[in-house]
Design a protein around this motif. Sequence first.
Motif, PDB file in Angstrom:
ATOM      1  N   ILE A 169      -7.685   6.636   0.796  1.00 45.13           N
ATOM      2  CA  ILE A 169      -6.351   6.396   0.229  1.00 45.13           C
ATOM      3  C   ILE A 169      -5.282   6.881   1.202  1.00 45.13           C
ATOM      4  N   ARG A 170      -5.521   8.035   1.807  1.00 41.47           N
ATOM      5  CA  ARG A 170      -4.569   8.571   2.789  1.00 41.47           C
ATOM      6  C   ARG A 170      -4.490   7.663   4.022  1.00 41.47           C
ATOM      7  N   LEU A 171      -5.621   7.109   4.427  1.00 37.69           N
ATOM      8  CA  LEU A 171      -5.644   6.178   5.560  1.00 37.69           C
ATOM      9  C   LEU A 171      -4.861   4.904   5.236  1.00 37.69           C
ATOM     10  N   CYS A 172      -4.996   4.415   4.016  1.00 34.75           N
ATOM     11  CA  CYS A 172      -4.218   3.244   3.600  1.00 34.75           C
ATOM     12  C   CYS A 172      -2.727   3.525   3.733  1.00 34.75           C
ATOM     13  N   ASP A 173      -2.323   4.681   3.289  1.00 34.60           N
ATOM     14  CA  ASP A 173      -0.919   5.098   3.392  1.00 34.60           C
ATOM     15  C   ASP A 173      -0.496   5.153   4.860  1.00 34.60           C
ATOM     16  N   TRP A 174      -1.323   5.717   5.711  1.00 36.15           N
ATOM     17  CA  TRP A 174      -1.013   5.872   7.141  1.00 36.15           C
ATOM     18  C   TRP A 174      -0.873   4.518   7.833  1.00 36.15           C
ATOM     19  N   PHE A 175      -1.787   3.604   7.522  1.00 31.64           N
ATOM     20  CA  PHE A 175      -1.804   2.311   8.205  1.00 31.64           C
ATOM     21  C   PHE A 175      -1.019   1.221   7.478  1.00 31.64           C
ATOM     22  N   GLY A 176      -0.332   1.586   6.417  1.00 29.61           N
ATOM     23  CA  GLY A 176       0.505   0.618   5.720  1.00 29.61           C
ATOM     24  C   GLY A 176      -0.250  -0.399   4.895  1.00 29.61           C
ATOM     25  N   ILE A 177      -1.431  -0.021   4.392  1.00 32.19           N
ATOM     26  CA  ILE A 177      -2.190  -0.877   3.479  1.00 32.19           C
ATOM     27  C   ILE A 177      -1.751  -0.511   2.062  1.00 32.19           C
ATOM     28  N   SER A 178      -0.970  -1.372   1.449  1.00 37.81           N
ATOM     29  CA  SER A 178      -0.353  -1.012   0.167  1.00 37.81           C
ATOM     30  C   SER A 178      -1.244  -1.282  -1.038  1.00 37.81           C
ATOM     31  N   GLN A 179      -2.302  -2.104  -0.842  1.00 33.98           N
ATOM     32  CA  GLN A 179      -3.176  -2.451  -1.966  1.00 33.98           C
ATOM     33  C   GLN A 179      -4.626  -2.101  -1.637  1.00 33.98           C
ATOM     34  N   LEU A 180      -5.226  -1.313  -2.510  1.00 38.55           N
ATOM     35  CA  LEU A 180      -6.620  -0.915  -2.387  1.00 38.55           C
ATOM     36  C   LEU A 180      -7.356  -1.355  -3.648  1.00 38.55           C
ATOM     37  N   ILE A 181      -8.419  -2.130  -3.453  1.00 43.07           N
ATOM     38  CA  ILE A 181      -9.210  -2.601  -4.587  1.00 43.07           C
ATOM     39  C   ILE A 181     -10.547  -1.880  -4.589  1.00 43.07           C
ATOM     40  N   CYS A 182     -10.913  -1.319  -5.742  1.00 45.85           N
ATOM     41  CA  CYS A 182     -12.164  -0.578  -5.882  1.00 45.85           C
ATOM     42  C   CYS A 182     -13.088  -1.271  -6.878  1.00 45.85           C
ATOM     43  N   SER A 183     -14.374  -1.271  -6.567  1.00 44.67           N
ATOM     44  CA  SER A 183     -15.349  -1.756  -7.539  1.00 44.67           C
ATOM     45  C   SER A 183     -15.364  -0.812  -8.737  1.00 44.67           C
TER      46      SER A 183
END
Length: 225
Positions: free
Chosen positions: A99-113
């Motif tokens: 989640i922190r990596l998504c924030d760092w790299f500008g990935i605003s949407q994370l989908i989890c199984s």
Amino acid sequence: MSQKKNRLKAKLFVVEGIKGINEFLDSHFELQQLFTTQDIFEAECELISDKDLLRISNLKSPNTAIALFKMPDPKPLVNKGLILVLDDVRDPGNLGTIIRLCDWFGISQLICSQETVDCYNPKVVQATMGSLTRVQINYLDIEEYIENSTLPSYGTFMDGASIYKTKLPSEGLIIMGNEANGISPSIEALVDVRIGIPRFGNLKATESLNVATATAIVLSAFKGR
């Protein structure tokens, strides 16, 4: 609130520590209750003793304050840009780091199984260090989602084509698998492009990378294309 069933029933989750709580207070998350040993917050709070904080904290060495926040209603997904998809990531520390990596790299949407660890698990929340406030997370049937998505899907595999020699798009689904088993067979069948992180060591004896470490490398490659 350490158990998922209790969090879901109350629709509340725990945040601990001054920095983390301030991140959530400055976000769209709604505060339910704040307990602190020091009157240092602008929000309404209840002063408690160090002994009481230790009793209610999930940490061995609690840091000044603990708060309850309301879980927000899920937001609809926007089918564009780079979207990270997690297939059964079980370790709270790994999910928090991702989640922190998504924030760092500008990935605003994370989908989890549905099998992926709960993002409101206290260990996950702690590991995100506030990034949970800036990343939209949806728990879905990822097989159905990938099947219906118009975006190309990129799955990470040990035998995948080198990520450094693959033309990477500005839009697509990036799929990361389970810590022990990787991407599941049902999801593998839906992957459009198989990618991998090459091993550069002379012996090439390392079996695999930690999923959070691999996610950092993959996101860096996509963003630095």
